[in-house]
Write a protein that holds these residues in place. Structure first.
Motif, PDB file in Angstrom:
ATOM      1  N   THR A 226      -1.341   8.114  39.008  1.00 22.01           N
ATOM      2  CA  THR A 226      -1.025   7.740  37.623  1.00 22.01           C
ATOM      3  C   THR A 226      -1.630   6.390  37.288  1.00 22.01           C
ATOM      4  OG1 THR A 226       1.039   9.010  37.710  1.00 22.01           O
ATOM      5  CG2 THR A 226       0.862   7.324  36.002  1.00 22.01           C
TER       6      THR A 226
ATOM      7  N   ARG B 276      -4.291   5.008  38.703  1.00 17.62           N
ATOM      8  CA  ARG B 276      -5.745   5.174  38.601  1.00 17.62           C
ATOM      9  C   ARG B 276      -6.129   5.762  37.254  1.00 17.62           C
ATOM     10  NH1 ARG B 276      -5.154   7.886  43.547  1.00 17.62           N
ATOM     11  NH2 ARG B 276      -5.336   6.501  45.347  1.00 17.62           N
ATOM     12  N   ARG B 277      -5.342   6.698  36.804  1.00 12.22           N
ATOM     13  CA  ARG B 277      -5.672   7.374  35.550  1.00 12.22           C
ATOM     14  C   ARG B 277      -5.690   6.384  34.388  1.00 12.22           C
ATOM     15  NH1 ARG B 277      -2.359  12.499  32.926  1.00 12.22           N
ATOM     16  NH2 ARG B 277      -4.050  13.208  31.545  1.00 12.22           N
TER      17      ARG B 277
ATOM     18  N   ARG C 266      -9.898   9.223  38.120  1.00 15.19           N
ATOM     19  CA  ARG C 266      -9.122  10.437  38.335  1.00 15.19           C
ATOM     20  C   ARG C 266      -9.071  10.745  39.836  1.00 15.19           C
ATOM     21  NH1 ARG C 266     -11.787  14.961  35.554  1.00 15.19           N
ATOM     22  NH2 ARG C 266      -9.893  16.107  36.131  1.00 15.19           N
TER      23      ARG C 266
ATOM     24  N   THR D  74      -2.914  14.628  35.903  1.00 14.11           N
ATOM     25  CA  THR D  74      -2.856  13.402  36.703  1.00 14.11           C
ATOM     26  C   THR D  74      -3.642  13.568  37.995  1.00 14.11           C
ATOM     27  OG1 THR D  74      -0.696  12.799  35.792  1.00 14.11           O
ATOM     28  CG2 THR D  74      -1.311  11.795  37.893  1.00 14.11           C
TER      29      THR D  74
END
Length: 442
Positions: free
Chosen positions: A110, A112-113, A118, A145
């Motif tokens: 989450t 990183r997103r 991704r 996610t």
């Protein structure tokens, strides 16, 4: 004349990493492909027209379940997919991970997103997660996610939640064939810079010992190189040097059901040689011979029946012989039974007749037998007509009265239709004769 090893460029599409030329990494790891096109034996997935190739060309990598036996490239494909799709590769194993580990992985994905990165989460042995843990993947897969790539050696239909399966595409990886295993040996020779010291027969035996497992054949090749043999090893010397990979067989999982199905259908198809092969596969894999004996006894009544009434007797005798002898001596009794059943005349007429009779019984409720075939031990029952008009067959011509024995209100139905093979030929002749007499005496 020594074998000419292909160049590493031909084999890998790029230069072999240093570990493949004598580094500390195991050979199976050092020779791991660095491009999807270099993955062997899975052209239906990574070839020019493969499913994954087309998926990557469209830029739409879906969550996946990679289903296949060990050592065929599931982990390698997952890593290369992450690289090609520009995703952060994260790997966990369902054997060693729990809810806390999953929660941490999801939280990191989450974060990183939010920064534009991704995550491809590779879950090895995903079937080991329980149903509740599998449900935990649903929201993060659903909202993007993570891109989930799960690897399993078990049938996903049996081991994974339907909800998770509906969000993933199942791709089947094939057991590596002889050509794919030979290519891996050529890669091992290119990486080592020398040919394997094996006779042609020993080389073929090495491929057979790997049993379709790419990791296994590279590990065994590494042992052969380490032996530093000065002359080519023959089959006996190779067997002494390396251990044969145990055949895949799980007594409570899909392979168990696949092999018993293969045994059953080989006998039904009157192929004793194939039937013996599948029997041997099951026994070598550790199957309980009592389970096989029970299934063979079922086969005797389901697929042979009255075409050879002795089949059931032979089945019980073989089962009893095994109980008295045990393994390995009793295995021969089971093998003899397999041969008997596979070569016996076949008929499922009794099996089908009983099924039809059960359906008729379920559909007709509690209809009583006709009065004339009821016993009348009391005066009241005699007064009610019990037993009136019953014809004692032994006192009639041909010992056959032709009376009706079905309940009143049901038409006579022929459930049992012998197929005229083996002993059923005589049974059919008798039934036809009685049917003619019944019509004459109706």
């Amino acid at each position: 004349m020594p074998r000419q090893s292909p160049s590493t460029d031909d084999l890998f599409g790029e230069t072999l990493p240093p570990a493949g030329r004598g580094g500390a990494a195991p050979m199976a790891e050092a020779l791991r492909p660095h491009a999807l096109s270099a993955v062997v034996g899975q052209d239906h997935l990574v070839g020019p027209a493969g499913s994954l190739t087309r998926m990557l060309e469209r830029g739409s990598l879906a969550s996946l379940i990679l289903w296949g036996p060990p050592g065929v490239g599931k982990t390698t494909i997952a890593r290369l997919l992450a690289d090609r799709a520009g995703l952060i590769f994260v790997q966990i194993s369902a054997v060693f991970s729990g809810v806390a580990d999953l929660k941490r992985v999801f939280e990191e994905a989450t974060r990183r997103r939010r920064t534009g990165d991704r995550t491809l989460l590779f879950v090895d042995e995903i079937h080991r997660f329980n149903r509740a843990q599998q449900d935990g993947f649903l929201p993060v897969v659903e909202d993007g996610t993570i891109t989930l790539v799960g690897a399993t050696t078990e049938n996903p239909s049996f081991e994974l939640n339907g909800a998770l399966l509906s969000r993933c595409q199942v791709l089947v990886l094939k057991r590596l064939d002889d050509a794919a295993l030979e290519l891996l040996l050529a890669r091992a020779e290119a990486g080592a810079g020398t040919s394997l010291p094996l006779s042609p027969a020993a080389r073929a035996s090495l491929r057979a010992m790997a049993d379709g497992d790419g990791r296994a054949i590279l590990n065994m090749a590494e042992q052969v190189f380490a032996a530093r043999a000065t002359v080519p090893l023959d089959e006996a010397a190779l067997t002494d040097l390396v251990a044969r990979r145990a055949a895949l067989y799980d007594r409570d999982r899909e392979e168990h059901y696949n092999l018993i199905s293969a045994l059953h259908k080989s006998m039904r198809g009157s192929d004793p040689d194939a039937a013996l092969y599948w029997l041997a596969r099951m026994l070598v894999g550790g199957e309980d011979a009592r389970y096989i004996a029970r299934r063979l006894t079922r086969f005797a009544v389901e697929d042979i029946g009255l075409a050879d009434p002795a089949a059931l007797t032979q089945s019980i005798a073989a089962w009893e012989a095994y109980e008295r002898l045990g393994s390995p001596e009793g295995d021969l009794a089971i093998a003899q039974l397999v041969l008997y059943l596979a070569t016996a005349p076949k008929s499922n007429a009794g099996y089908r007749a009983f099924g039809a009779a059960k359906r008729a019984a379920q559909g007709t409720g509690s209809l009583p037998p006709p009065a004339h075939i009821l016993n009348a031990p009391t005066k009241l029952m005699k007064d009610l007509g019990y037993g009136t008009g019953y014809a004692y067959d032994h006192d009639t011509q041909d010992a056959f009265s032709g009376q009706n024995y079905f309940p009143d209100g049901i038409e006579r139905t022929q459930f049992y239709r012998p197929q005229g093979r083996g002993h059923e030929h005589e049974i059919k002749r008798r039934l036809d004769h009685w049917s003619k007499l019944r019509e004459e005496r109706a």
